[in-house]
Design a protein around this motif. Structure first.
Motif, PDB file in Angstrom:
ATOM      1  N   GLY A  96     -32.943  32.234  19.278  1.00  0.00           N
ATOM      2  CA  GLY A  96     -33.447  31.136  20.093  1.00  0.00           C
ATOM      3  C   GLY A  96     -34.956  31.063  20.148  1.00  0.00           C
ATOM      4  N   GLY A  97     -35.431  29.977  20.733  1.00  0.00           N
ATOM      5  CA  GLY A  97     -36.863  29.791  20.923  1.00  0.00           C
ATOM      6  C   GLY A  97     -37.574  29.284  19.690  1.00  0.00           C
ATOM      7  N   GLY A  98     -38.877  29.057  19.830  1.00  0.00           N
ATOM      8  CA  GLY A  98     -39.693  28.590  18.724  1.00  0.00           C
ATOM      9  C   GLY A  98     -40.890  29.494  18.517  1.00  0.00           C
ATOM     10  N   THR A  99     -41.494  29.391  17.350  1.00  0.00           N
ATOM     11  CA  THR A  99     -42.687  30.182  17.081  1.00  0.00           C
ATOM     12  C   THR A  99     -43.841  29.731  17.980  1.00  0.00           C
ATOM     13  OG1 THR A  99     -43.247  28.665  15.276  1.00  0.00           O
ATOM     14  CG2 THR A  99     -42.107  30.699  14.693  1.00  0.00           C
ATOM     15  N   ILE A 100     -44.783  30.615  18.199  1.00  0.00           N
ATOM     16  CA  ILE A 100     -45.920  30.304  19.062  1.00  0.00           C
ATOM     17  C   ILE A 100     -46.773  29.216  18.409  1.00  0.00           C
ATOM     18  CG2 ILE A 100     -48.042  31.218  20.082  1.00  0.00           C
ATOM     19  CD1 ILE A 100     -46.587  33.921  20.281  1.00  0.00           C
ATOM     20  N   PHE A 101     -46.997  28.136  19.180  1.00  0.00           N
ATOM     21  CA  PHE A 101     -47.752  27.002  18.654  1.00  0.00           C
ATOM     22  C   PHE A 101     -48.720  26.477  19.710  1.00  0.00           C
ATOM     23  CE2 PHE A 101     -47.799  22.331  17.472  1.00  0.00           C
ATOM     24  CZ  PHE A 101     -48.752  22.477  16.481  1.00  0.00           C
ATOM     25  N   THR A 102     -48.190  25.716  20.660  1.00  0.00           N
ATOM     26  CA  THR A 102     -49.061  25.134  21.687  1.00  0.00           C
ATOM     27  C   THR A 102     -49.162  26.003  22.941  1.00  0.00           C
ATOM     28  OG1 THR A 102     -47.219  23.932  22.713  1.00  0.00           O
ATOM     29  CG2 THR A 102     -48.416  22.811  20.936  1.00  0.00           C
ATOM     30  N   LYS A 103     -48.209  26.924  23.095  1.00  0.00           N
ATOM     31  CA  LYS A 103     -48.105  27.746  24.304  1.00  0.00           C
ATOM     32  C   LYS A 103     -47.907  26.899  25.555  1.00  0.00           C
ATOM     33  CE  LYS A 103     -50.723  31.682  22.497  1.00  0.00           C
ATOM     34  NZ  LYS A 103     -51.824  32.646  22.723  1.00  0.00           N
ATOM     35  N   THR A 104     -47.353  25.702  25.379  1.00  0.00           N
ATOM     36  CA  THR A 104     -47.074  24.821  26.512  1.00  0.00           C
ATOM     37  C   THR A 104     -45.579  24.680  26.783  1.00  0.00           C
ATOM     38  OG1 THR A 104     -47.132  22.870  25.070  1.00  0.00           O
ATOM     39  CG2 THR A 104     -49.186  23.489  26.175  1.00  0.00           C
ATOM     40  N   THR A 105     -44.746  25.328  25.966  1.00  0.00           N
ATOM     41  CA  THR A 105     -43.310  25.300  26.223  1.00  0.00           C
ATOM     42  C   THR A 105     -42.840  26.682  26.657  1.00  0.00           C
ATOM     43  OG1 THR A 105     -42.844  25.643  23.861  1.00  0.00           O
ATOM     44  CG2 THR A 105     -42.867  23.372  24.662  1.00  0.00           C
ATOM     45  N   ALA A 106     -41.653  26.720  27.247  1.00  0.00           N
ATOM     46  CA  ALA A 106     -41.206  27.909  27.983  1.00  0.00           C
ATOM     47  C   ALA A 106     -40.812  29.084  27.103  1.00  0.00           C
ATOM     48  CB  ALA A 106     -40.023  27.521  28.878  1.00  0.00           C
ATOM     49  N   ASN A 107     -40.483  28.829  25.847  1.00  0.00           N
ATOM     50  CA  ASN A 107     -39.841  29.869  25.044  1.00  0.00           C
ATOM     51  C   ASN A 107     -40.451  29.921  23.644  1.00  0.00           C
ATOM     52  OD1 ASN A 107     -38.030  31.873  24.339  1.00  0.00           O
ATOM     53  ND2 ASN A 107     -36.243  30.527  24.220  1.00  0.00           N
ATOM     54  N   GLU A 108     -41.750  30.263  23.591  1.00  0.00           N
ATOM     55  CA  GLU A 108     -42.435  30.454  22.321  1.00  0.00           C
ATOM     56  C   GLU A 108     -42.541  31.956  22.052  1.00  0.00           C
ATOM     57  OE1 GLU A 108     -46.014  28.167  21.889  1.00  0.00           O
ATOM     58  OE2 GLU A 108     -45.168  26.452  22.964  1.00  0.00           O
ATOM     59  N   ARG A 109     -42.185  32.370  20.832  1.00  0.00           N
ATOM     60  CA  ARG A 109     -42.023  33.790  20.534  1.00  0.00           C
ATOM     61  C   ARG A 109     -42.737  34.182  19.249  1.00  0.00           C
ATOM     62  NH1 ARG A 109     -35.765  34.808  20.120  1.00  0.00           N
ATOM     63  NH2 ARG A 109     -36.416  36.977  20.430  1.00  0.00           N
ATOM     64  N   GLU A 110     -43.077  35.444  19.166  1.00  0.00           N
ATOM     65  CA  GLU A 110     -43.577  35.996  17.908  1.00  0.00           C
ATOM     66  C   GLU A 110     -42.428  36.018  16.888  1.00  0.00           C
ATOM     67  OE1 GLU A 110     -46.570  36.802  17.160  1.00  0.00           O
ATOM     68  OE2 GLU A 110     -47.603  37.038  19.097  1.00  0.00           O
ATOM     69  N   GLU A 111     -42.742  35.709  15.635  1.00  0.00           N
ATOM     70  CA  GLU A 111     -41.712  35.726  14.606  1.00  0.00           C
ATOM     71  C   GLU A 111     -41.055  37.097  14.503  1.00  0.00           C
ATOM     72  OE1 GLU A 111     -42.283  33.729  10.790  1.00  0.00           O
ATOM     73  OE2 GLU A 111     -44.225  33.040  11.539  1.00  0.00           O
TER      74      GLU A 111
END
Length: 223
Positions: A96-111
């Motif tokens: 789940g989650g997405g890679t770190i990009f904008t840091k404005t969403t709740a679930n951004e993670r390191e690959e």
């Protein structure tokens, strides 16, 4: 076996309601995350409840707009994150989650953290899994499923390495709304159905033939 493949509801329960017939025709539903509308945490649970009301067999992961514990807190029974479940001779695992990009969403993670969700697959001695369905909200890099409008590939390199090595039967992804597509990575079919928010979905049919699972049909659809 027929799968309804969806992603990125983002709180749009009206479009889910319009898809009742598609849910009825499916043996199972594969959902690649983002129950929640951007910036509106309160929209996640209603979307989850609507989804679960439409089918009894759902396999899902959290998206980048969902909190990291969204499914664990609200309906862990449909989550395949950091796990490996069996269904009718198939194995299903998720990230789940997405890679770190904008840091404005709740679930951004390191690959490097994201890829650990597939440890139950990669820890096994058998490298390739012809009966594996991998659900990952964030698409693998350098496919037709991870391109933003200017053509730049924004997917995960480590998830692409995972697909190259393991060669799952099917990879279901989402996240990049404008990159709805079906493509192949070696023997693997990769599909981004587009966003339910925009009335997009996909249908996939899998079949065991001569003791080997194969994708017989994969189609992008829209309401």
């Amino acid at each position: 076996m027929k799968f309804l493949v969806i992603s990125d509801i983002h709180g749009n329960t009206e479009n889910l309601e319009k898809m009742k017939d598609q849910f009825k025709e499916a043996d199972a539903v594969l959902f690649a995350g983002d129950f929640t509308e951007f910036g509106k945490e309160e929209t996640g649970v209603p979307a989850l409840k609507k989804l679960c009301s439409l089918h009894d067999t759902i396999f899902a992961v959290n998206g980048n707009c969902d909190t990291p514990t969204f499914l664990a807190d609200n309906n862990d029974s449909i989550s395949v994150e950091n796990s490996l479940v069996s269904f009718e001779g198939l194995c299903i695992a998720g990230c789940g989650g997405g890679t770190i990009f904008t840091k404005t969403t709740a679930n951004e993670r390191e690959e490097s953290d994201m890829i650990k969700d597939f440890h139950l697959v990669t820890d096994e001695e058998n490298t390739q899994w012809d009966n594996l369905i991998a659900i990952m909200h964030n698409p693998p890099k350098d496919t037709e499923c991870d391109k933003i409008p200017n053509g730049v590939h924004v997917g995960s390199a480590l998830l692409k390495e995972f697909v190259d090595k393991v060669q799952p039967l099917l990879v279901v992804t989402g996240h990049i709304h404008e990159s709805a597509a079906i493509c192949s990575v070696g023997k693997t079919t990769v599909i981004n159905p587009g966003a339910v928010l925009e009335g997009k979905y996909a249908v996939v049919e899998a079949e065991k033939e001569n003791n080997e699972w194969k994708i017989k049909k994969a189609e992008l659809k829209s309401l």
